[in-house]
Design an enzyme around this catalytic site. Structure first.
Site, PDB file in Angstrom:
ATOM      1  N   ARG A   1      42.199  69.433  24.847  1.00 51.73           N
ATOM      2  CA  ARG A   1      42.651  69.942  26.145  1.00 51.73           C
ATOM      3  C   ARG A   1      42.619  71.471  26.131  1.00 51.73           C
ATOM      4  O   ARG A   1      43.429  72.112  25.475  1.00 51.73           O
ATOM      5  CB  ARG A   1      44.065  69.459  26.482  1.00 51.73           C
ATOM      6  CG  ARG A   1      44.569  70.029  27.807  1.00 51.73           C
ATOM      7  CD  ARG A   1      45.746  69.284  28.394  1.00 51.73           C
ATOM      8  NE  ARG A   1      46.993  69.477  27.669  1.00 51.73           N
ATOM      9  CZ  ARG A   1      48.197  69.103  28.131  1.00 51.73           C
ATOM     10  NH1 ARG A   1      48.288  68.509  29.320  1.00 51.73           N
ATOM     11  NH2 ARG A   1      49.280  69.287  27.407  1.00 51.73           N
TER      12      ARG A   1
ATOM     13  N   ASP B   1      57.296  70.438  26.153  1.00 53.20           N
ATOM     14  CA  ASP B   1      56.252  71.438  26.299  1.00 53.20           C
ATOM     15  C   ASP B   1      56.530  72.232  27.564  1.00 53.20           C
ATOM     16  O   ASP B   1      57.614  72.143  28.142  1.00 53.20           O
ATOM     17  CB  ASP B   1      54.857  70.803  26.283  1.00 53.20           C
ATOM     18  CG  ASP B   1      54.578  69.919  27.494  1.00 53.20           C
ATOM     19  OD1 ASP B   1      55.393  69.906  28.442  1.00 53.20           O
ATOM     20  OD2 ASP B   1      53.526  69.248  27.503  1.00 53.20           O
TER      21      ASP B   1
END
Length: 559
Positions: A182, A463
């Protein structure tokens, strides 16, 4: 091969071969990763596509102004109705090697020990290695990540801690979980590489460096260059990726369609363009994913100025909330009609080692969540910790097949109104909700500023998305003068500022790094956001300059 000039290209950090090798755990040097050939490749991509990237980002604010007017309602695009109404197009004619079974996907940053642990995890099929929300983008983290992936793909990765703990792959990389990378989102830049007096797109940097160095090797081992694409808000942003993929494959003489990309549907606008996003990627598409926490963040962000869309305490916003349930059901139906994977969301729980009962409750919560995803029709799901992989496997093995793309749920497709139905039964905003958001936001931002983007908080692996939810909720509650259900007090800038100060003092006092903590710095950036003084598109762009390494630029045309 196209001739590419490196004139007016400057690297803001020293990667001289004569310096000590960059990683103490690897024989791979920075110059092996950022070779002149690789730099020419990413410079080509940047010069070709960056202007379009910036235009598409500016278009996001045009939508925001329409929404703020209170007149415009989110809806499906009229100009792309032909795409939605055409039943004959699909994604790729076959699923790429290593991506057929994605029932258990583990996620995490490309830190050396975490990468090894993820690849070694039992029951895991694929590993989403993250340069975005779970990585603080210091130069060291970004380049270490590329070094670590380069080594892993070549079976040359190991790691030994100062305490003597040894990490190594348990098998040949061919037999381990498939890597999916990613890159950072379109909104991010990489300020350690300037091209024509502007920083390179972080998306292009992360994608280009990985692809150039590893695409041929991945094909050699029977896998391929696979990606997760984050935070897009329009199908033309997906088209931009598709055009980059085509140029990149042509440049390295790799057949078009070799790259496969899964798009995270984690913004409210993207939920109205799922079919268009798959259509734009078509032969490069490997499905869509429910990025649940970022989706909540985006919903609050885009609807923040509309009082009818105030969301309650974060604990009350679940996957069964009307707008969340609608987007999940539309995603699964859309993906399976178009022949691609529909991936579930993150189980962020981590084992609670000192409390058996609390751990059992947490693991049961994971199990229930995965049962819901399987029943809805997802083809697999995410976990943040290897200990959760057996639970996810235990549930998804009940598909009986490597995926259930063949299953198209017989449900009425959720409407535009369903996708924006933020009404939650017994919704309440409380003092606890304010403190919880401040606590999570501060802890995450402080760790991010110290170089860590994957942070355990309250037995969850957090996150950037959860910090974004914290910030947006507090901003929204202050803006609309929400009345707290527990005290009757109105949420004001003075109230959030006062509690913020209390939280900074409490967290600083118990910080494991003592007076080296960055809570005061985090609070400096947090305060204007939660008192209504300002609102930034992303925390990561707001904080980024604090972690940029300042060095004398190297003129690459002289090398």
């Amino acid at each position: 091969m196209v001739k590419i000039s490196l004139d007016n290209v400057k690297l803001m950090v020293d990667t001289n071969e004569n310096k000590p090798r960059f990683s103490p755990y690897s024989n791979t040097k920075v110059n092996d990763i950022l070779s002149i050939e690789c730099l020419k490749f990413i410079v080509l991509l940047h010069r070709t596509f960056n202007a379009r990237r910036k235009l598409l980002l500016s278009n996001r604010q045009i939508l925001q102004k329409k929404l703020d007017s209170g007149v415009y309602q989110m809806d499906f695009l009229e100009e792309t109705e032909y795409i939605r109404n055409d039943p004959n197009w699909t994604g790729p004619t076959s699923i790429a090697p290593g991506l057929i079974d994605r029932s258990v996907e583990i996620t995490g940053p490309p830190l050396r020990n975490m990468l090894i642990n993820a690849l070694n995890a039992e029951y895991v099929n694929t590993y989403m290695c993250d340069f975005e929300d779970s990585l603080s983008p210091t130069w060291e983290n970004i380049i270490y990540g590329q070094v670590n992936l380069f080594d892993a793909i070549r079976n040359s990765i190991d790691f030994k801690t100062v305490n003597g703990k040894q990490y190594a792959l348990k098998d040949d990389i061919r037999n381990l979980p498939t890597l999916i990378i990613r890159p950072r989102g379109w909104h991010m830049v990489e300020k350690h590489l300037y091209i024509d007096d502007e920083p390179i797109s972080a998306s292009i940097f992360d994608f280009g460096v990985f692809f150039f160095n590893n695409a041929h090797k991945l094909l050699e081992i029977g896998k391929g260059p696979y990606f997760y694409l984050p935070k897009m808000e329009h199908h033309l942003e997906a088209k931009l990726w598709n055009d980059i993929f085509n140029v990149a494959q042509d440049y390295l003489n790799i057949p078009r369609g070799t790259i496969r990309a899964t798009v995270l549907i984690e913004t409210l606008p993207a939920a109205f363009q799922m079919e268009e996003i798959i259509y734009q990627l078509r032969n490069h598409s490997s499905g869509l994913n429910c990025g649940r926490w970022d989706y909540i963040f985006s919903t609050i962000k885009r609807l923040r100025n509309l009082p009818q869309h105030i969301l309650p305490d974060r604990d009350q916003v679940t996957m069964t909330s009307p707008f969340m349930d609608a987007y999940v059901k539309r995603l699964i139906n859309t993906c399976h009609r178009r022949g691609v994977h529909a991936m579930g969301g993150m189980a962020a729980q981590i084992p609670i080692k000192n409390d058996v009962k609390a751990n059992e409750l947490a693991m049961q919560k994971v199990r229930n969540d995965k049962i819901r995803e399987l029943t809805n029709g997802h083809d697999g799901s995410w976990v943040a910790h290897p200990a959760l992989a057996p639970i996810c496997h235990e549930i998804f093995v009940n598909m009986g097949t490597p995926n259930q793309i063949h299953y198209i749920p017989d449900v009425q497709l959720p409407t535009a109104k369903d996708l924006t139905n933020t009404n939650i039964v017994n919704a309440a905003v409380t003092t606890h909700g304010i403190r919880q958001n401040l606590d999570i936001g501060l802890q995450y931002m402080e760790a991010w500023l110290r170089g860590s983007g994957c942070v355990p908080i309250n037995s969850l692996m957090e996150d950037a998305a959860t910090a974004e939810v914290s910030r947006c909720q507090l901003h929204q509650w202050v803006k609309h003068s929400v009345v707290l259900s527990d005290t009757g007090e109105t949420v004001t800038p003075d109230l959030t500022a006062r509690i913020l100060k209390e939280q900074v003092q409490a967290l600083s006092a118990k910080s494991p790094v003592g007076n080296q903590n960055k809570y005061e710095l985090a609070a400096k950036y947090f305060l204007p956001e939660i008192t209504g003084e300002s609102f930034s598109e992303f925390l990561t762009t707001l904080l980024y300059d604090e972690i940029v390494t300042q060095q004398s630029p190297i003129d690459l045309s002289k090398l």
